[in-house]
Write an enzyme that holds these catalytic residues in place. Sequence first.
Site, PDB file in Angstrom:
ATOM      1  N   SER A 441      39.849  42.626  43.984  1.00 43.13           N
ATOM      2  CA  SER A 441      40.398  43.967  43.787  1.00 43.13           C
ATOM      3  C   SER A 441      41.052  44.513  45.049  1.00 43.13           C
ATOM      4  O   SER A 441      42.144  45.076  44.998  1.00 43.13           O
ATOM      5  CB  SER A 441      39.300  44.917  43.305  1.00 43.13           C
ATOM      6  OG  SER A 441      38.995  44.655  41.954  1.00 43.13           O
ATOM      7  N   SER A 565      41.936  36.748  36.327  1.00 45.44           N
ATOM      8  CA  SER A 565      41.711  37.780  37.333  1.00 45.44           C
ATOM      9  C   SER A 565      42.034  39.157  36.763  1.00 45.44           C
ATOM     10  O   SER A 565      41.298  40.119  36.994  1.00 45.44           O
ATOM     11  CB  SER A 565      42.534  37.506  38.588  1.00 45.44           C
ATOM     12  OG  SER A 565      43.882  37.287  38.272  1.00 45.44           O
ATOM     13  N   ASN A 568      39.052  40.068  34.499  1.00 47.02           N
ATOM     14  CA  ASN A 568      37.674  40.052  34.968  1.00 47.02           C
ATOM     15  C   ASN A 568      37.441  40.486  36.410  1.00 47.02           C
ATOM     16  O   ASN A 568      36.309  40.751  36.787  1.00 47.02           O
ATOM     17  CB  ASN A 568      37.090  38.652  34.806  1.00 47.02           C
ATOM     18  CG  ASN A 568      37.088  38.200  33.368  1.00 47.02           C
ATOM     19  OD1 ASN A 568      36.490  38.827  32.513  1.00 47.02           O
ATOM     20  ND2 ASN A 568      37.780  37.107  33.095  1.00 47.02           N
ATOM     21  N   TYR A 569      38.489  40.509  37.223  1.00 47.96           N
ATOM     22  CA  TYR A 569      38.253  40.752  38.638  1.00 47.96           C
ATOM     23  C   TYR A 569      38.966  41.956  39.225  1.00 47.96           C
ATOM     24  O   TYR A 569      38.604  42.429  40.291  1.00 47.96           O
ATOM     25  CB  TYR A 569      38.640  39.514  39.452  1.00 47.96           C
ATOM     26  CG  TYR A 569      37.666  38.383  39.261  1.00 47.96           C
ATOM     27  CD1 TYR A 569      36.423  38.430  39.878  1.00 47.96           C
ATOM     28  CD2 TYR A 569      37.965  37.293  38.468  1.00 47.96           C
ATOM     29  CE1 TYR A 569      35.509  37.406  39.706  1.00 47.96           C
ATOM     30  CE2 TYR A 569      37.058  36.263  38.284  1.00 47.96           C
ATOM     31  CZ  TYR A 569      35.829  36.330  38.906  1.00 47.96           C
ATOM     32  OH  TYR A 569      34.933  35.331  38.735  1.00 47.96           O
ATOM     33  N   LEU A 570      40.021  42.386  38.568  1.00 43.67           N
ATOM     34  CA  LEU A 570      40.802  43.451  39.169  1.00 43.67           C
ATOM     35  C   LEU A 570      40.418  44.791  38.568  1.00 43.67           C
ATOM     36  O   LEU A 570      40.556  44.993  37.354  1.00 43.67           O
ATOM     37  CB  LEU A 570      42.285  43.175  38.934  1.00 43.67           C
ATOM     38  CG  LEU A 570      42.748  41.839  39.509  1.00 43.67           C
ATOM     39  CD1 LEU A 570      44.201  41.575  39.181  1.00 43.67           C
ATOM     40  CD2 LEU A 570      42.539  41.813  41.024  1.00 43.67           C
TER      41      LEU A 570
END
Length: 611
Positions: A441, A565, A568-570
């Site tokens: 992030s 990403s 799930n990640y940002l």
Amino acid sequence: MRINIGNRLWLKKVVSGMWYDTKSSHLLNTWRRQCFWLVTAQRRKGSAGSRWQEEKSEDGVKWKQLEHKGPYFAPLYEPLPDEVHFYYDGKAMKLSLATEEIATFYGKMLDHEYTTKEVFQNNFFNDWRKEMTVEEKKIIKHLNKCDFTEIHKYFVDKNEARKALPKEEKQKLKEEAERLQEAFGYCILDGHREKIGNFKTEPPGLFRGRGDHPKMGMLKKRIMPEDVIINCSRDSKIPEPPPGHKWKEVRFDNTVTWLASWTENIQNSIKYIMLNPSSKLKGEKDWQKYEVARRLKEVVDKIRFQYRFDWKSREMKKRQRAVALYFIDKLALRAGNEKEEGETADTVGCCSLRVEHIQLHRELDGQEHIVEFDFLGKDSIRYYNKVPVEKPVFKNLQLFMENKDPGDELFDRLTTSTLNKHLQDLMDGLTAKVFRTYNASITLQEQLKVLTNAEDNVAAKILSYNRANRAVAILCNHQRATPKTFEKSMQNLQTKIDAKKEQLAVAKQELKRAKADAKVRKSVKSKSNVDKKKKLLAKLEEQLMRLCTQATDKEENKQVALGTSKLNYLDPRISIAWCKKFGVPVEKIYNKTQREKFAWAIDMADEEFEF
DNA sequence: CATGCGACTTGCATACATTGTG
DNA sequence: CACAATGTATGCAAGTCGCATG
């Protein structure tokens, strides 16, 4: 439950149009339970980011009411028509229903690379024989004498036929699917109708692991109602099992979020039916995840200082932990749990790295202290990277590798469990995977800052966004197989570019001529002609530019998967804030499903949001 | 403390639907 | 309007991590 929401949030219950006092925990609980997605949470100007965390919620209660219809079961096996034969040793052979069904699993896959692998063949044949009748077992002794080609052809044809179906028939099938979705695809959770993620049981078939999986080809058995545990509220209408069947169990456990579960026979693990990411339950969890990552931001400098300090510790354990944490932080490696040998593909993460997975170079290509990583990570995706590390890390790695065989663990005194315990001490809720979320992030946020040009048009801004997204995907090693159509579509693009260049050259010539003409004649008409040619030239140049950036983008994205990403990640609030700040419509960044999943963030983030 | 289990997130591939283009 | 190209949905495998158990 205690919610620390600070004084920066207004909550507005949209249904009634009433404003709620955010300090009342009762109302907050009501809010959280019943109208999360209808609530707008906005930050007041000038404050530094909204935040709310909860303590361990009271005895882990996840819901008060849950009602659903249970899973939809995979359709029963339809026997092959009489004219489709299976041959053994050249002779047609009628198989029993169960044996035939399994034969079709293999037959369907005939043109897949899987079926050429010995492990796959052996596992399949082994499991197949287990299901055969005594007579069949006596005859069918070798897979290489089995001829599935007619079966294969039958399914290929069937597929073609389905594709060639007239429009009305296709429409009918679609409506049938929608009916199914309506009937089984939703549940009632705390008074709200919520979409279920996966409401169908997995059909039987042959297990296809990823990478070099020792169990590939094994028979995945059909799930029956008798295998299924139903979870719902005590006072709800309990789902009916299919006629003539019973559930394995019906339970009323509101400390978990799943609606139904069964044990799968390959790995003996539990599969669940759970809610769609758009649901309140999942949305809140997602929000919470990013809040933990934001808390890491506050202490990450301290943690980095600490692990650098620990590189010099007298305790080997501590040193290993500190070096591993450095990798997890710097390279966004996964934690790397221990795996049972022979049960799964041989893949590793940070804590399970072996000596054979890294190579140390005191000097390489003019750089000092290079570690060369080469290992298979999750889903057997290769991680290959040459990284300069700080000298103490290098020295420590040399130490850890001393007197070890290639197959020995690099961090032999470290497990994910001890690492996570340590992290928990450093920050409440901190685990290894939080570093991935945090670094992903923060990288997006930084890259967006660097790459976005306020004067650019929307298309160029989106390109910048994708670049930033890509930086994250590369950090997290999110790869994909090069798309099958890649070469071709790249060529097409190149053809377009060439054509554009051609046009451009022509336009340049014409401009030149027009200019010369204008010089001689000096007429108004010839002057306006020059302008016209100039405009055309500019237009073509821009088009060419656009095509070229498109080509670069495509090339750079060849083997990079952005989806994981993004999903799930940002922290979605970063993207939303960016959209608002630069006037990019959110729909250009998130499609419909993604907007549903990130509804909480869309409601919450304004352009001032800082991760 | 090792081990296994349960619940939940993350991940890539593929099937399917929609859009763009000649 | 057919067909390819692209975008989206689905499927299900494979991780993470906490907790119970011995």
